[in-house]
Design an enzyme around this catalytic site. Structure first.
Site, PDB file in Angstrom:
ATOM      1  N   LYS A 196       0.849  -1.203   0.000  1.00 51.27           N
ATOM      2  CA  LYS A 196       0.000   0.000   0.000  1.00 51.27           C
ATOM      3  C   LYS A 196       0.875   1.240   0.000  1.00 51.27           C
ATOM      4  CE  LYS A 196      -1.902  -0.916   3.868  1.00 51.27           C
ATOM      5  NZ  LYS A 196      -2.708  -0.800   5.103  1.00 51.27           N
ATOM      6  N   ARG A 198       0.550   5.754  -0.640  1.00 53.43           N
ATOM      7  CA  ARG A 198      -0.185   6.958  -1.004  1.00 53.43           C
ATOM      8  C   ARG A 198       0.778   7.858  -1.777  1.00 53.43           C
ATOM      9  NH1 ARG A 198      -4.868   8.362   1.541  1.00 53.43           N
ATOM     10  NH2 ARG A 198      -4.331   7.077   3.333  1.00 53.43           N
TER      11      ARG A 198
END
Length: 316
Positions: A196, A198
């Site tokens: 993951k 961002r």
């Protein structure tokens, strides 16, 4: 399993069915004890059997409501210590505050260490827990601490219910790779990772799948499922990369807030958790959530501890 002489099992209120199942495995009825509240919600404990000179095991997960169940554990420890128990072992299938194992920023606590100090000062002589969120928490205790692993139980269930040739074990984040790799090794399966990240502040997370999951039955492996968001997003990312189906095997089903509804409405084929935390009614009736019992695993560890046998050999 014959009854182990000298063993006493005391249960708090966090997960009495699990304590009873452990007692049944050991053929040892629970010690009579009253753990109740006064009108102002103060906790009162009374041990209603003689425990002088006994080897006593307190079964108590510090799950929601965490602080109430932690205080119950501490007060039971104190009651047993003042009742001249020979040895007090705190059996904590789910160790609350384990996710606060380091300082997350300036002027923040290490709450897991504080809880370890409280349990020790209350009178526990040893601790037994299951799949600690961070293994180093064992070092927070100044008393012997056994961290049991649910991996053998999960591996057996996977082998019994799935075609291993199609299975790929997946870590839902980079931090859980060691745990996922250990399970993959037990069932001789391949490993993939969901990374993951961002890209920019304010943008949604991007799920990068490391490994070829196309046509595979993916099994997400982790120690705790809380809100369920990470699992649901990871499942969608894996299916988007061509996975045949996605299930999850998680030791501790915290499942707070709307987690059960989120899991039920998701594309997860199945979520398998253990009864380290007492399943709620919503969990019990959920169409795609199943619970495995850790009673035999913990019961066997208690039996070996009581007879001074090796506990680590359970996981060889």
């Amino acid at each position: 399993m014959s009854r182990k002489p000298g063993i006493k099992i005391v249960s708090g209120n966090s997960n009495r069915p699990l304590a009873e199942a452990i007692g049944a495995y050991l053929q040892t009825p629970l010690t009579k004890a009253s753990v109740r509240r006064f009108a102002d919600m103060e906790i009162f404990v009374e041990i209603q059997e003689n425990v002088r000179g006994e080897d006593v095991y307190i079964v108590q997960s510090t799950s929601f409501p965490t602080n109430d169940h932690l205080m119950e554990l501490l007060i039971i420890c104190d009651a047993l210590r003042r009742s001249s128990a020979k040895r007090i072992s705190a059996v904590i299938p789910y160790f609350g505050y384990a996710r606060q194992d380091r300082r997350s920023g300036s002027r923040t606590p290490i709450s897991a260490k504080l809880v370890a100090n409280l349990i020790t000062q209350a009178g526990a002589d040893r601790v037994m827990t299951l799949d600690l969120h961070a293994g180093q928490i064992q070092g927070f205790f100044d008393i012997p601490t056994d961290n049991l692993f649910a991996a053998p139980l999960l591996a057996k269930d996977i082998k019994d219910n799935r075609d291993i040739a199609d299975v790929m074990v997946v870590s839902p984040d980079v931090g859980g790779v060691v745990r996922a790799r250990a399970l993959a090794k037990r069932i001789d399966a391949q490993l993939a990772i969901v990374d993951k990240r961002r890209e920019r502040p304010g943008e949604s997370e991007v799920m990068n799948v490391i490994g070829d999951v196309e046509g595979k039955s993916c099994i997400l492996v982790d120690d705790i499922v809380d809100s369920g968001g990470t699992l649901v997003n990871a499942a969608e990312a894996l299916l988007a990369r061509g996975a045949k189906d996605v299930s999850a095997y998680i030791t501790h089903g915290v499942l707070s807030g709307g987690a059960v509804a989120r899991i039920t409405a998701s594309k997860l084929k199945e979520l398998v958790i253990t009864d380290s935390i007492l399943p709620t009614e919503a969990v019990r009736v959920a169409r795609n959530i199943r619970t495995l019992s850790v009673a035999s695993l913990i019961g066997e560890a208690i039996a070996r501890t009581a007879t001074e046998e090796s506990v680590s050999s359970l996981f060889d």
